[in-house]
Design a protein around this motif. Sequence first.
Motif, PDB file in Angstrom:
ATOM      1  N   MET A   1      51.897  49.037  33.161  1.00 43.07           N
ATOM      2  CA  MET A   1      52.199  47.866  32.044  1.00 43.07           C
ATOM      3  C   MET A   1      50.566  47.033  32.229  1.00 43.07           C
ATOM      4  O   MET A   1      50.560  46.405  33.696  1.00 43.07           O
ATOM      5  CB  MET A   1      53.177  46.831  31.687  1.00 43.07           C
ATOM      6  N   GLN A   2      50.179  46.975  31.051  1.00 41.08           N
ATOM      7  CA  GLN A   2      49.084  45.356  31.479  1.00 41.08           C
ATOM      8  C   GLN A   2      49.128  44.613  31.667  1.00 41.08           C
ATOM      9  O   GLN A   2      48.631  43.340  32.522  1.00 41.08           O
ATOM     10  CB  GLN A   2      47.764  45.709  30.133  1.00 41.08           C
ATOM     11  N   ASN A   3      50.550  43.641  31.495  1.00 37.91           N
ATOM     12  CA  ASN A   3      50.701  42.634  31.670  1.00 37.91           C
ATOM     13  C   ASN A   3      50.695  42.350  33.335  1.00 37.91           C
ATOM     14  O   ASN A   3      50.897  40.748  33.671  1.00 37.91           O
ATOM     15  CB  ASN A   3      52.083  41.731  30.703  1.00 37.91           C
ATOM     16  N   ASP A   4      50.950  43.057  34.134  1.00 40.46           N
ATOM     17  CA  ASP A   4      51.613  43.537  35.802  1.00 40.46           C
ATOM     18  C   ASP A   4      49.849  43.401  36.620  1.00 40.46           C
ATOM     19  O   ASP A   4      50.236  43.518  37.574  1.00 40.46           O
ATOM     20  CB  ASP A   4      52.284  44.268  35.637  1.00 40.46           C
ATOM     21  N   LEU A   5      49.030  43.643  35.524  1.00 41.23           N
ATOM     22  CA  LEU A   5      47.525  43.827  36.293  1.00 41.23           C
ATOM     23  C   LEU A   5      47.387  42.951  37.252  1.00 41.23           C
ATOM     24  O   LEU A   5      47.706  41.815  37.070  1.00 41.23           O
ATOM     25  CB  LEU A   5      46.692  43.955  35.489  1.00 41.23           C
ATOM     26  N   VAL A   6      46.522  43.672  38.520  1.00 45.70           N
ATOM     27  CA  VAL A   6      46.124  42.388  39.316  1.00 45.70           C
ATOM     28  C   VAL A   6      45.031  41.937  39.397  1.00 45.70           C
ATOM     29  O   VAL A   6      44.389  43.610  39.893  1.00 45.70           O
ATOM     30  CB  VAL A   6      47.242  43.187  40.789  1.00 45.70           C
ATOM     31  N   SER A   7      44.501  41.447  39.263  1.00 46.69           N
ATOM     32  CA  SER A   7      43.461  40.482  39.283  1.00 46.69           C
ATOM     33  C   SER A   7      42.666  40.473  41.121  1.00 46.69           C
ATOM     34  O   SER A   7      43.539  39.676  42.007  1.00 46.69           O
ATOM     35  CB  SER A   7      42.672  39.174  38.442  1.00 46.69           C
ATOM     36  N   ILE A   8      41.858  41.067  41.358  1.00 46.49           N
ATOM     37  CA  ILE A   8      41.540  41.308  43.359  1.00 46.49           C
ATOM     38  C   ILE A   8      40.698  40.125  43.238  1.00 46.49           C
ATOM     39  O   ILE A   8      39.187  41.070  42.689  1.00 46.49           O
ATOM     40  CB  ILE A   8      41.711  43.093  43.842  1.00 46.49           C
ATOM     41  N   ILE A   9      40.515  39.023  43.954  1.00 51.98           N
ATOM     42  CA  ILE A   9      38.909  38.541  43.649  1.00 51.98           C
ATOM     43  C   ILE A   9      38.053  37.964  45.283  1.00 51.98           C
ATOM     44  O   ILE A   9      39.175  38.282  46.482  1.00 51.98           O
ATOM     45  CB  ILE A   9      39.395  36.980  43.752  1.00 51.98           C
ATOM     46  N   THR A  10      37.478  38.682  45.242  1.00 51.08           N
ATOM     47  CA  THR A  10      36.747  38.831  46.605  1.00 51.08           C
ATOM     48  C   THR A  10      34.914  38.247  46.472  1.00 51.08           C
ATOM     49  O   THR A  10      34.813  38.887  45.445  1.00 51.08           O
ATOM     50  CB  THR A  10      36.031  40.321  46.299  1.00 51.08           C
ATOM     51  N   PRO A  11      35.259  37.482  46.828  1.00 55.68           N
ATOM     52  CA  PRO A  11      33.714  36.887  46.884  1.00 55.68           C
ATOM     53  C   PRO A  11      32.541  37.447  48.181  1.00 55.68           C
ATOM     54  O   PRO A  11      33.167  38.253  49.555  1.00 55.68           O
ATOM     55  CB  PRO A  11      33.448  35.611  47.721  1.00 55.68           C
ATOM     56  N   SER A  12      31.022  38.172  47.791  1.00 56.52           N
ATOM     57  CA  SER A  12      30.334  39.211  48.176  1.00 56.52           C
ATOM     58  C   SER A  12      29.324  37.961  48.691  1.00 56.52           C
ATOM     59  O   SER A  12      28.396  38.272  48.373  1.00 56.52           O
ATOM     60  CB  SER A  12      30.575  40.193  48.223  1.00 56.52           C
ATOM     61  N   TYR A  13      29.079  38.151  50.507  1.00 56.60           N
ATOM     62  CA  TYR A  13      27.264  37.788  50.379  1.00 56.60           C
ATOM     63  C   TYR A  13      27.263  38.501  52.238  1.00 56.60           C
ATOM     64  O   TYR A  13      28.232  38.408  52.865  1.00 56.60           O
ATOM     65  CB  TYR A  13      27.606  36.007  51.240  1.00 56.60           C
ATOM     66  N   ASN A  14      26.212  39.384  51.869  1.00 59.52           N
ATOM     67  CA  ASN A  14      25.466  40.378  53.013  1.00 59.52           C
ATOM     68  C   ASN A  14      26.781  40.863  53.261  1.00 59.52           C
ATOM     69  O   ASN A  14      27.069  40.717  54.707  1.00 59.52           O
ATOM     70  CB  ASN A  14      25.355  38.590  54.402  1.00 59.52           C
TER      71      ASN A  14
END
Length: 248
Positions: free
Chosen positions: A1-14
Motif C-alpha cells: 500500500m502506498q500509505n505504508d511507503l517508507v522514505s529512506i533518508i540518506t545524506p551523502s558527502y564524499n
Amino acid sequence: MQNDLVSIITPSYNSEKFIAKTIESIINQTCENWEMIIVDDCSPDNSNEIIENYMQKEKRIKLIKLKKNSGPAIARNMAIEQAKGRFIAFLDADDIWLPEKLEKQLLFMKENDLSFTYSAYRLIDEEDNDLGVFIPPVLADYSSLLKTNFIGCLTAIYDTNKIGKMYMPNILKRQDYGLWLKILKQIKSTKGITEPLAIYRIRKNSVSSNKLKAAMYQWKIYREVEKLNIFQSMYYFMNYAYYGLKKY
C-alpha cells in the motif's frame, strides 16, 4: 500500500567508497515499498556518478544535489521535506541495513502500536572487520535518552501518520540525537528491538571515534538545543560520561 511507503533518508558527502554497499542493502530489502532519497552535499568525489548509475536501474532512488555545502542536518531535513512516505527511516551513506530490517521493524511498530522505534546494530570498521554488537535498552523515554544516546541513526524509524513530519535541529553534529529527544518529548516513551537489524561503520575521523569531540557536542545538546539549566546539564553529562565508559 502506498500509505505504508517508507522514505529512506540518506545524506551523502564524499561517499564513493561505501555508497554502493549502502544502496545495495536497500535494494535487497525483503520489504519493497520504499523510496530512497539521497541528498548530496556538494561532494567533490565520484559518489554522484555511482548513485546515478543505480538510479538508471532503480526508479525508487532519488538524488537531490545541494547548491552549497550545508551539513547533514540541512541535507536530511531537505530529504524529509521531499519524502512521500508514511514512515521516515534513516541510513547514512556508509552504513548498511540487513535484508529483513524494514519488514521486521514495521511489523514490530504495527503490532505494538508504536510511532517511533529503533534496534540493535552490528559495528564494523572501514575494512568491514567486525567490531561487535550494540544492544540498546528495550524501553526509551526522554530522561533515559538524555543520559546517553542509545538510538543509532541507521536504526530509527518514525510514523508521520501518528506524529507528523519532524525535522532535525540545524546543528553541525548530533542532529539525529536532537530529533530523537524532540520525538520523545512528544510521545513520552517507546520500545526498541534487541535484534541487530543494521550495520554501523565506524570511520577513523568520525565524531563517535573522537571521545572529546563527542562530549563537546553532547554538552551543546543539553545547553543549546534542550535548554537545560547548568545543574540539569551537569547531572545528565555525568550520566553520559558514566555510560560512555561502560559502553567502551
